[in-house]
Design a protein around this motif. Structure first.
Motif, PDB file in Angstrom:
ATOM      1  N   ASP A  12       0.458  -0.998   0.364  1.00 13.99           N
ATOM      2  CA  ASP A  12       0.207  -0.484   0.562  1.00 13.99           C
ATOM      3  C   ASP A  12       1.224   1.355   0.061  1.00 13.99           C
ATOM      4  O   ASP A  12       1.948   1.598   0.849  1.00 13.99           O
ATOM      5  CB  ASP A  12      -0.926   0.317   0.880  1.00 13.99           C
ATOM      6  CG  ASP A  12      -1.857  -1.394   1.081  1.00 13.99           C
ATOM      7  OD1 ASP A  12      -3.146  -0.806   0.811  1.00 13.99           O
ATOM      8  OD2 ASP A  12      -1.596  -2.075   1.545  1.00 13.99           O
ATOM      9  N   LYS A  16       1.364   2.300  -7.371  1.00 13.68           N
ATOM     10  CA  LYS A  16       0.639   1.340  -8.812  1.00 13.68           C
ATOM     11  C   LYS A  16      -0.816   1.654  -9.660  1.00 13.68           C
ATOM     12  O   LYS A  16      -0.325   1.696 -10.896  1.00 13.68           O
ATOM     13  CB  LYS A  16       0.854   0.078  -8.249  1.00 13.68           C
ATOM     14  CG  LYS A  16      -0.646  -0.378  -7.903  1.00 13.68           C
ATOM     15  CD  LYS A  16      -0.489  -1.729  -6.986  1.00 13.68           C
ATOM     16  CE  LYS A  16      -1.153  -2.012  -5.888  1.00 13.68           C
ATOM     17  NZ  LYS A  16      -2.721  -1.231  -5.909  1.00 13.68           N
ATOM     18  N   ARG A  50     -15.026  -7.475  -1.242  1.00 12.88           N
ATOM     19  CA  ARG A  50     -14.095  -6.795  -0.513  1.00 12.88           C
ATOM     20  C   ARG A  50     -14.131  -6.071   0.347  1.00 12.88           C
ATOM     21  O   ARG A  50     -13.220  -5.133   1.347  1.00 12.88           O
ATOM     22  CB  ARG A  50     -13.452  -5.644  -1.798  1.00 12.88           C
ATOM     23  CG  ARG A  50     -12.560  -4.226  -1.648  1.00 12.88           C
ATOM     24  CD  ARG A  50     -12.818  -3.717  -2.817  1.00 12.88           C
ATOM     25  NE  ARG A  50     -12.247  -2.457  -2.894  1.00 12.88           N
ATOM     26  CZ  ARG A  50     -10.410  -2.370  -3.261  1.00 12.88           C
ATOM     27  NH1 ARG A  50     -10.231  -3.362  -4.562  1.00 12.88           N
ATOM     28  NH2 ARG A  50      -9.571  -1.753  -2.708  1.00 12.88           N
ATOM     29  N   VAL A  67     -10.733 -14.230   0.528  1.00 10.99           N
ATOM     30  CA  VAL A  67      -9.840 -13.619  -1.155  1.00 10.99           C
ATOM     31  C   VAL A  67      -9.971 -14.598  -2.565  1.00 10.99           C
ATOM     32  O   VAL A  67     -10.528 -13.819  -3.840  1.00 10.99           O
ATOM     33  CB  VAL A  67      -8.366 -13.228  -0.869  1.00 10.99           C
ATOM     34  CG1 VAL A  67      -7.099 -12.807  -2.410  1.00 10.99           C
ATOM     35  CG2 VAL A  67      -8.382 -11.758   0.242  1.00 10.99           C
ATOM     36  N   ARG A  71     -11.780 -13.719  -6.354  1.00 10.03           N
ATOM     37  CA  ARG A  71     -11.034 -13.769  -6.794  1.00 10.03           C
ATOM     38  C   ARG A  71     -11.287 -15.703  -8.079  1.00 10.03           C
ATOM     39  O   ARG A  71     -12.315 -15.278  -9.292  1.00 10.03           O
ATOM     40  CB  ARG A  71      -9.615 -15.114  -6.783  1.00 10.03           C
ATOM     41  CG  ARG A  71      -8.648 -15.036  -7.673  1.00 10.03           C
ATOM     42  CD  ARG A  71      -7.514 -14.932  -6.644  1.00 10.03           C
ATOM     43  NE  ARG A  71      -7.051 -13.837  -6.311  1.00 10.03           N
ATOM     44  CZ  ARG A  71      -6.141 -13.611  -5.131  1.00 10.03           C
ATOM     45  NH1 ARG A  71      -5.497 -14.504  -5.000  1.00 10.03           N
ATOM     46  NH2 ARG A  71      -5.375 -12.073  -5.039  1.00 10.03           N
ATOM     47  N   ARG A  93      -3.637  -6.258  -8.647  1.00  9.81           N
ATOM     48  CA  ARG A  93      -2.893  -7.250  -7.305  1.00  9.81           C
ATOM     49  C   ARG A  93      -3.853  -7.911  -7.881  1.00  9.81           C
ATOM     50  O   ARG A  93      -5.096  -8.204  -9.061  1.00  9.81           O
ATOM     51  CB  ARG A  93      -4.324  -6.629  -6.388  1.00  9.81           C
ATOM     52  CG  ARG A  93      -3.505  -5.273  -5.706  1.00  9.81           C
ATOM     53  CD  ARG A  93      -4.273  -5.689  -4.045  1.00  9.81           C
ATOM     54  NE  ARG A  93      -3.135  -4.199  -3.839  1.00  9.81           N
ATOM     55  CZ  ARG A  93      -2.081  -4.034  -2.868  1.00  9.81           C
ATOM     56  NH1 ARG A  93      -1.099  -5.708  -2.983  1.00  9.81           N
ATOM     57  NH2 ARG A  93      -1.974  -3.056  -2.264  1.00  9.81           N
ATOM     58  N   THR A  98      -1.866 -11.827  -2.121  1.00  4.76           N
ATOM     59  CA  THR A  98      -2.740 -13.226  -1.626  1.00  4.76           C
ATOM     60  C   THR A  98      -1.148 -14.047  -0.207  1.00  4.76           C
ATOM     61  O   THR A  98      -1.460 -13.752   0.755  1.00  4.76           O
ATOM     62  CB  THR A  98      -3.025 -14.115  -1.926  1.00  4.76           C
ATOM     63  OG1 THR A  98      -3.960 -13.438  -2.551  1.00  4.76           O
ATOM     64  CG2 THR A  98      -4.108 -15.159  -1.236  1.00  4.76           C
ATOM     65  N   TYR A 101       0.731 -10.464   1.412  1.00  6.73           N
ATOM     66  CA  TYR A 101      -0.217  -9.680   2.418  1.00  6.73           C
ATOM     67  C   TYR A 101      -1.006 -11.371   3.700  1.00  6.73           C
ATOM     68  O   TYR A 101      -0.511 -11.086   4.848  1.00  6.73           O
ATOM     69  CB  TYR A 101      -1.702  -9.340   2.031  1.00  6.73           C
ATOM     70  CG  TYR A 101      -1.153  -7.953   1.496  1.00  6.73           C
ATOM     71  CD1 TYR A 101      -0.538  -7.788   0.579  1.00  6.73           C
ATOM     72  CD2 TYR A 101      -1.316  -7.076   2.662  1.00  6.73           C
ATOM     73  CE1 TYR A 101      -0.535  -5.789  -0.066  1.00  6.73           C
ATOM     74  CE2 TYR A 101      -0.744  -5.885   2.256  1.00  6.73           C
ATOM     75  CZ  TYR A 101      -0.106  -5.228   0.440  1.00  6.73           C
ATOM     76  OH  TYR A 101      -0.356  -4.406   0.411  1.00  6.73           O
ATOM     77  N   GLN A 102      -1.351 -12.420   3.061  1.00  7.84           N
ATOM     78  CA  GLN A 102      -2.112 -12.980   3.812  1.00  7.84           C
ATOM     79  C   GLN A 102      -0.476 -14.180   4.384  1.00  7.84           C
ATOM     80  O   GLN A 102      -0.654 -15.052   5.247  1.00  7.84           O
ATOM     81  CB  GLN A 102      -3.071 -14.283   3.322  1.00  7.84           C
ATOM     82  CG  GLN A 102      -4.471 -13.476   3.158  1.00  7.84           C
ATOM     83  CD  GLN A 102      -3.959 -12.107   2.479  1.00  7.84           C
ATOM     84  OE1 GLN A 102      -4.023 -12.381   1.618  1.00  7.84           O
ATOM     85  NE2 GLN A 102      -5.358 -11.269   3.106  1.00  7.84           N
ATOM     86  N   ARG A 147      -6.704   9.351   2.329  1.00  5.65           N
ATOM     87  CA  ARG A 147      -7.927   9.379   2.738  1.00  5.65           C
ATOM     88  C   ARG A 147      -7.720   7.664   4.509  1.00  5.65           C
ATOM     89  O   ARG A 147      -6.792   7.556   4.320  1.00  5.65           O
ATOM     90  CB  ARG A 147      -9.224   8.502   2.133  1.00  5.65           C
ATOM     91  CG  ARG A 147      -8.219   7.107   1.598  1.00  5.65           C
ATOM     92  CD  ARG A 147      -8.289   6.784   0.425  1.00  5.65           C
ATOM     93  NE  ARG A 147      -7.119   5.387   0.506  1.00  5.65           N
ATOM     94  CZ  ARG A 147      -7.094   4.679   0.107  1.00  5.65           C
ATOM     95  NH1 ARG A 147      -7.983   4.304  -1.827  1.00  5.65           N
ATOM     96  NH2 ARG A 147      -5.753   3.915   0.070  1.00  5.65           N
ATOM     97  N   PHE A 152      -6.319  -3.189   6.712  1.00  4.57           N
ATOM     98  CA  PHE A 152      -4.129  -3.359   6.232  1.00  4.57           C
ATOM     99  C   PHE A 152      -3.598  -2.145   6.105  1.00  4.57           C
ATOM    100  O   PHE A 152      -2.200  -2.422   6.501  1.00  4.57           O
ATOM    101  CB  PHE A 152      -4.675  -3.552   4.742  1.00  4.57           C
ATOM    102  CG  PHE A 152      -4.906  -4.840   3.857  1.00  4.57           C
ATOM    103  CD1 PHE A 152      -4.473  -6.483   4.393  1.00  4.57           C
ATOM    104  CD2 PHE A 152      -6.372  -4.849   3.866  1.00  4.57           C
ATOM    105  CE1 PHE A 152      -5.459  -7.277   4.591  1.00  4.57           C
ATOM    106  CE2 PHE A 152      -7.346  -6.560   3.599  1.00  4.57           C
ATOM    107  CZ  PHE A 152      -6.371  -7.718   4.368  1.00  4.57           C
ATOM    108  N   GLU A 153      -4.437  -1.169   5.793  1.00  7.83           N
ATOM    109  CA  GLU A 153      -3.674   0.269   5.527  1.00  7.83           C
ATOM    110  C   GLU A 153      -2.933   0.426   7.173  1.00  7.83           C
ATOM    111  O   GLU A 153      -2.139   1.426   7.336  1.00  7.83           O
ATOM    112  CB  GLU A 153      -4.194   1.528   5.045  1.00  7.83           C
ATOM    113  CG  GLU A 153      -3.956   1.095   3.316  1.00  7.83           C
ATOM    114  CD  GLU A 153      -5.073   1.665   2.909  1.00  7.83           C
ATOM    115  OE1 GLU A 153      -5.503   1.743   1.165  1.00  7.83           O
ATOM    116  OE2 GLU A 153      -6.406   2.944   3.328  1.00  7.83           O
TER     117      GLU A 153
END
Ligand code: TYD
Length: 202
Positions: A12, A16, A50, A67, A71, A93, A98, A101-102, A147, A152-153
């Motif tokens: 993040d 991109k 999402r 996820v 997908r 992405r 995955t 992150y996971q 924002r 995750f962020e």
């Protein structure tokens, strides 16, 4: 002729997303039919998943399953039909996220992610992946102006360094497919790197 499947990855704040539409415009000008989409998301069902993923607390296994559920729906409804028509698909992405992150970020078992991957999209892999790489600290500075952060962020710098190392492991495992973009550079330079990678694909 089946179309090309190109994915965009990075932690993040890597920037991109802002390079995808200019690239799509360039490809369209060159005569390609281009579909731009994203994960998690890309279908009405996957966009609902999402929202849950980004805002509802859950454990790592639930996260991984949601996820891949999103997908599955996205591949079946959007990506596979577009590639079959011969379209170029640009996806913000895909499964590398995955693993990063996971897998690397949350510590979820990589062998189990590999099993889910083959279950959900078997032989379908991106033809090319652009990995926007930069240090987590720099990415965090870029994000802080943005924002309200999602689940995750909100993670700390050590989480994003793990995610980054997850992407590095993927890039080392798939050097033909995954191309590193130096995302610490200024925006114009990043744009030129993106176009240079695409030129070599032709
Ligand atoms: P992101 O592309 O960052 O969307 P936006 O730029 O609108 O915030 O994707 C949303 C988040 O989803 C991002 O933090 C990474 C996470 N994610 C996973 O954890 N696993 C995955 O497999 C995917 C596709 C995304």
């Amino acid at each position: 002729m089946p179309g090309r499947f190109i994915t965009f990855e990075g932690i993040d704040g890597a920037g991109k997303s802002s390079h995808i539409e200019p690239l799509a415009a360039r490809l369209r000008a060159a005569g390609h039919t281009v579909l731009v989409t994203r994960e998690p998301g890309g279908t009405p069902l996957a966009e609902r998943l999402r929202e849950m993923l980004l805002h509802t607390p859950m454990d790592g296994l639930t996260e991984a399953l949601l996820v891949f559920a999103a997908r599955r729906n996205h591949v079946q409804q959007v990506i596979a039909p577009a590639l079959a028509r011969g379209d170029t698909v640009l996806c913000d992405r895909f499964t590398d996220a995955t693993f990063a992150y996971q897998g690397a970020g949350r510590g979820f078992d990589v062998a189990q992610l590999t099993a889910l991957e083959s279950w959900v999209h078997g032989d379908l892999q991106p033809d090319l992946t652009l990995w926007f790489d930069l240090p987590a600290e720099l990415a965090a500075q870029r994000l802080s102006a943005a924002r309200a952060p999602d689940r995750f962020e909100q993670q700390d710098g050590t989480f994003f360094e793990r995610v980054r190392s997850g992407y590095l492991a993927r890039a080392e495992a798939f050097p033909q497919r995954i191309r590193r973009i130096d995302a610490a550079a200024d925006r114009d330079s990043v744009g030129r790197q993106v176009m240079a990678v695409l030129e070599r694909l032709r």
